[in-house]
Design a protein around this motif. Structure first.
Motif, PDB file in Angstrom:
ATOM      1  N   GLN A 135     -70.396 -15.154   8.856  1.00  0.00           N
ATOM      2  CA  GLN A 135     -69.327 -14.041   9.023  1.00  0.00           C
ATOM      3  C   GLN A 135     -68.683 -13.983   7.796  1.00  0.00           C
ATOM      4  N   ARG A 136     -68.469 -12.719   7.244  1.00  0.00           N
ATOM      5  CA  ARG A 136     -67.464 -12.618   6.116  1.00  0.00           C
ATOM      6  C   ARG A 136     -66.142 -12.340   6.535  1.00  0.00           C
ATOM      7  N   ASP A 137     -65.295 -13.048   5.831  1.00  0.00           N
ATOM      8  CA  ASP A 137     -63.875 -13.097   6.305  1.00  0.00           C
ATOM      9  C   ASP A 137     -63.393 -11.700   5.988  1.00  0.00           C
ATOM     10  N   GLU A 138     -62.803 -10.996   6.970  1.00  0.00           N
ATOM     11  CA  GLU A 138     -62.456  -9.557   6.476  1.00  0.00           C
ATOM     12  C   GLU A 138     -61.441  -9.422   5.455  1.00  0.00           C
ATOM     13  N   SER A 141     -63.367 -11.482   2.039  1.00  0.00           N
ATOM     14  CA  SER A 141     -64.699 -11.398   1.709  1.00  0.00           C
ATOM     15  C   SER A 141     -65.489 -12.499   1.540  1.00  0.00           C
ATOM     16  N   LYS A 142     -64.973 -13.701   1.779  1.00  0.00           N
ATOM     17  CA  LYS A 142     -65.465 -15.074   1.458  1.00  0.00           C
ATOM     18  C   LYS A 142     -66.408 -15.183   2.874  1.00  0.00           C
ATOM     19  N   PRO A 143     -67.871 -15.631   2.690  1.00  0.00           N
ATOM     20  CA  PRO A 143     -68.444 -15.867   3.827  1.00  0.00           C
ATOM     21  C   PRO A 143     -68.109 -17.310   4.565  1.00  0.00           C
ATOM     22  N   THR A 168     -71.186  -8.587  -1.764  1.00  0.00           N
ATOM     23  CA  THR A 168     -70.910  -9.559  -3.032  1.00  0.00           C
ATOM     24  C   THR A 168     -71.932 -10.559  -3.360  1.00  0.00           C
ATOM     25  N   GLY A 170     -72.019 -12.959  -1.406  1.00  0.00           N
ATOM     26  CA  GLY A 170     -71.750 -14.433  -0.786  1.00  0.00           C
ATOM     27  C   GLY A 170     -72.384 -15.036   0.505  1.00  0.00           C
ATOM     28  N   SER A 171     -72.707 -14.016   1.319  1.00  0.00           N
ATOM     29  CA  SER A 171     -73.347 -14.354   2.546  1.00  0.00           C
ATOM     30  C   SER A 171     -74.818 -14.685   2.439  1.00  0.00           C
ATOM     31  N   ASN A 226     -64.555  -4.695  -1.094  1.00  0.00           N
ATOM     32  CA  ASN A 226     -66.005  -5.002  -1.199  1.00  0.00           C
ATOM     33  C   ASN A 226     -66.868  -4.608  -0.191  1.00  0.00           C
TER      34      ASN A 226
END
Ligand code: PRP
Ligand code: URA
Length: 242
Positions: A135-138, A141-143, A168, A170-171, A226
């Motif tokens: 899950q991407r942190d809202e 935006s880091k997974p 991005t 990241g996920s 993002n």
């Protein structure tokens, strides 16, 4: 503004002249050789127009995104190796064909990636499917990785990694790290994706140049949160809950 720089082309059937066809925004072209972009046909552009529209109902969003997912799966299957296979037809003649070689599995990045499983199952009956919950942190935006469950022999299979949005990157990069930690070679992973940002595609290709991405469209970029622009909003919300 960015959208004015979006590439456009005349879209419509060949029997119409250019001035009879409407101009539509088509995918940005990018230099990364490992990114395969689906042909920008009138059909694909019409399907994307449906799912990008904020007024499209959830039922239509599901139906039309499934149709694009089918196109992505069919294209991804073209990247699997084949060996010669000659058969005999009912009229007694031979036909020199080919057969897929090797085993495959799907791996979906939950939750949105699960929406692509139906198209994969329609093309590859009883295919094994692994799951990775990222899950991407809202805010940042880091997974974050919460869970993974993959077929035991995943390292011996071709992996079709499923996630409709590459923002991005990241996920998806985190998911590939999980697959690599289980022994899956980079070149045996195909990442199936509906809309990519140029930034996400570039990040991905830099870290994993041998991994192939099959996408329907490379969009203009990312906004301050993002999110992909023009994009389609939050895929998971539109498919599952809105
Ligand atoms: C979305 C999307 C991707 C990710 C893309 O998932 O499905 O997994 O964001 O963003 P990134 O490239 O910047 O990492 P999200 O974490 O919102 O969860 P969801 O699948 O439950 O909607
Ligand atoms: N996740 C989505 O669902 N949409 C975006 O535009 C970015 C991340």
């Amino acid at each position: 503004n960015e959208l004015q720089r979006a590439p456009s082309q005349h879209v419509g059937p060949d029997y119409k002249t250019s001035d009879e066809k409407p101009e539509a925004t088509v995918s940005t072209t990018i230099e990364q050789k490992n990114v395969v972009i689906l042909p920008q046909t009138p059909q694909l552009i019409a399907l994307l127009t449906m799912i990008r529209d904020k007024n499209t109902s959830r039922a239509d969003f599901i139906f039309y995104s499934n149709r694009i997912n089918r196109l992505l799966v069919e294209e991804a299957l073209n990247h699997l190796p084949v060996h010669p296979h000659t058969i005999t037809t009912p009229v007694g003649r031979t036909y020199a064909g080919v057969k897929f070689e090797g085993k495959i599995c799907g791996v979906s990045i939950m939750r949105a990636g699960e929406a692509m499983e139906q198209a994969l199952r329609e093309c590859c009956r009883s295919v094994r499917i692994g799951k990775i919950l990222i899950q991407r942190d809202e805010e940042t935006s880091k997974p974050r990785l919460f869970y993974d469950k993959l077929p035991e022999d995943v390292k011996d299979r071709w992996v079709l990694l499923l996630d409709p949005m590459l923002a991005t990157g990241g996920s998806a990069l985190m998911a590939v790290d999980v697959l690599r930690s289980k022994g899956v070679p980079e070149e045996r992973i195909l990442f199936l994706n509906l809309i990519a940002s140029p930034e996400g595609a570039a990040n991905f290709s830099k870290k994993y140049p041998k991994l192939r991405i099959v996408t329907a469209f490379v969009d203009q970029g990312l906004d301050e949160k993002n999110y992909i622009v023009p994009g389609l909003g939050d895929f998971g919300d539109r498919f599952y809950t809105l």
